[in-house]
Design an enzyme around this catalytic site. Structure first.
Site, mmCIF file in Angstrom:
data_model
loop_
_atom_site.group_PDB
_atom_site.id
_atom_site.type_symbol
_atom_site.label_atom_id
_atom_site.label_comp_id
_atom_site.label_asym_id
_atom_site.label_seq_id
_atom_site.Cartn_x
_atom_site.Cartn_y
_atom_site.Cartn_z
ATOM 1 N N HIS A 1 -4.758 4.932 1.247
ATOM 2 C CA HIS A 1 -3.511 3.565 0.339
ATOM 3 C C HIS A 1 -3.600 4.209 -0.851
ATOM 4 C CE1 HIS A 1 -7.930 2.570 -0.849
ATOM 5 N NE2 HIS A 1 -6.969 2.363 -1.888
ATOM 6 N N HIS B 1 -2.001 1.906 -4.046
ATOM 7 C CA HIS B 1 -1.858 0.566 -5.329
ATOM 8 C C HIS B 1 -0.229 1.328 -6.205
ATOM 9 C CE1 HIS B 1 -5.772 -0.164 -5.295
ATOM 10 N NE2 HIS B 1 -5.869 1.086 -5.109
HETATM 11 P P1 5GP Z 1 -9.991 1.781 -3.155
HETATM 12 O O1 5GP Z 1 -10.195 1.060 -4.607
HETATM 13 O O2 5GP Z 1 -10.291 2.018 -2.702
HETATM 14 O O3 5GP Z 1 -8.600 2.436 -4.456
HETATM 15 O O4 5GP Z 1 -9.090 0.068 -4.206
HETATM 16 C C1 5GP Z 1 -9.343 -0.733 -2.606
HETATM 17 C C2 5GP Z 1 -8.259 -2.238 -3.055
HETATM 18 O O5 5GP Z 1 -8.783 -2.935 -1.457
HETATM 19 C C3 5GP Z 1 -9.388 -2.680 -3.626
HETATM 20 O O6 5GP Z 1 -7.614 -3.164 -5.153
HETATM 21 C C4 5GP Z 1 -9.072 -4.689 -2.757
HETATM 22 O O7 5GP Z 1 -9.046 -5.549 -3.788
HETATM 23 C C5 5GP Z 1 -8.483 -4.123 -1.938
HETATM 24 N N1 5GP Z 1 -9.246 -4.964 -0.606
HETATM 25 C C6 5GP Z 1 -10.260 -4.352 -0.308
HETATM 26 N N2 5GP Z 1 -10.708 -5.813 0.464
HETATM 27 C C7 5GP Z 1 -9.327 -6.194 1.172
HETATM 28 C C8 5GP Z 1 -8.810 -7.067 1.950
HETATM 29 O O8 5GP Z 1 -9.834 -7.425 2.701
HETATM 30 N N3 5GP Z 1 -8.169 -7.536 1.672
HETATM 31 C C9 5GP Z 1 -6.867 -6.929 1.195
HETATM 32 N N4 5GP Z 1 -5.581 -7.501 0.722
HETATM 33 N N5 5GP Z 1 -7.035 -6.023 -0.536
HETATM 34 C C10 5GP Z 1 -8.509 -5.899 -0.519
#
Ligand code: 5GP
Ligand code: ZN
Length: 136
Positions: A97, A99
């Site tokens: 993903h 951001h």
């Molecule tokens: P990472 O640290 O893996 O780059 O970011 C994961 C992101 O996914 C975090 O910013 C977190 O807030 C978001 N996230 C985690 N679980 C969920 C969810 O169930 N729904 C949504 N919409 N975002 C999520």
């Protein structure tokens, strides 16, 4: 099935802002600033480096389009466009993903980046090591 695959399949609800055959974009549930969006390929892959060059290109076409919309819609002063690869980088959800984080003057958010210094020819050695690993 991973949490983002469940969102993609509709098993878990999300606030979607965009969807096509290749990807979905939805609101991050724990935003750095309100309006923080995640752009997610529909096909499960753990990290960005697991994507082919073509898939990465398709993903960033959507990131570009949605970034423009976030900036315009929220009248943001700037954006951070971030992708974490691996737990060491802070990745928590192991489905690729990107951001898109709207930024505003004096929004109080600071990424705590340090600045190390190279010693002697180290910078050239690092450049050579990376250069020789580039494929294609
Ligand atoms: P990472 O640290 O893996 O780059 O970011 C994961 C992101 O996914 C975090 O910013 C977190 O807030 C978001 N996230 C985690 N679980 C969920 C969810 O169930 N729904 C949504 N919409 N975002 C999520
Ligand atoms: Zn997944």
């Amino acid at each position: 099935m991973c949490i983002f695959c469940k969102i993609i399949s509709g098993e878990i609800p999300s606030a979607k802002v965009y969807e096509d055959d290749f990807c979905v974009a939805f609101m991050d549930i724990g935003p750095v600033n309100k309006g923080h969006v995640l752009v997610v390929p529909k096909k499960h892959a753990e990290t960005f480096v697991d994507l082919s060059e073509e898939e990465a290109g398709e993903l960033f076409k959507r990131v570009n389009r949605i970034a423009k919309a976030v900036k315009k819609a929220l009248d943001a002063d700037g954006l951070n466009i971030i992708n974490n690869v691996g737990a060491a980088s802070g990745q928590e959800v192991f489905h690729v993903h990107v951001h898109i984080i709207p930024r505003f003057e004096n929004d109080g958010m600071k990424f705590g980046w340090r600045k190390l210094q190279y010693v002697g020819d180290e910078i050239k050695e690092y450049a050579e090591t990376i250069k020789s690993a580039i494929e294609g």
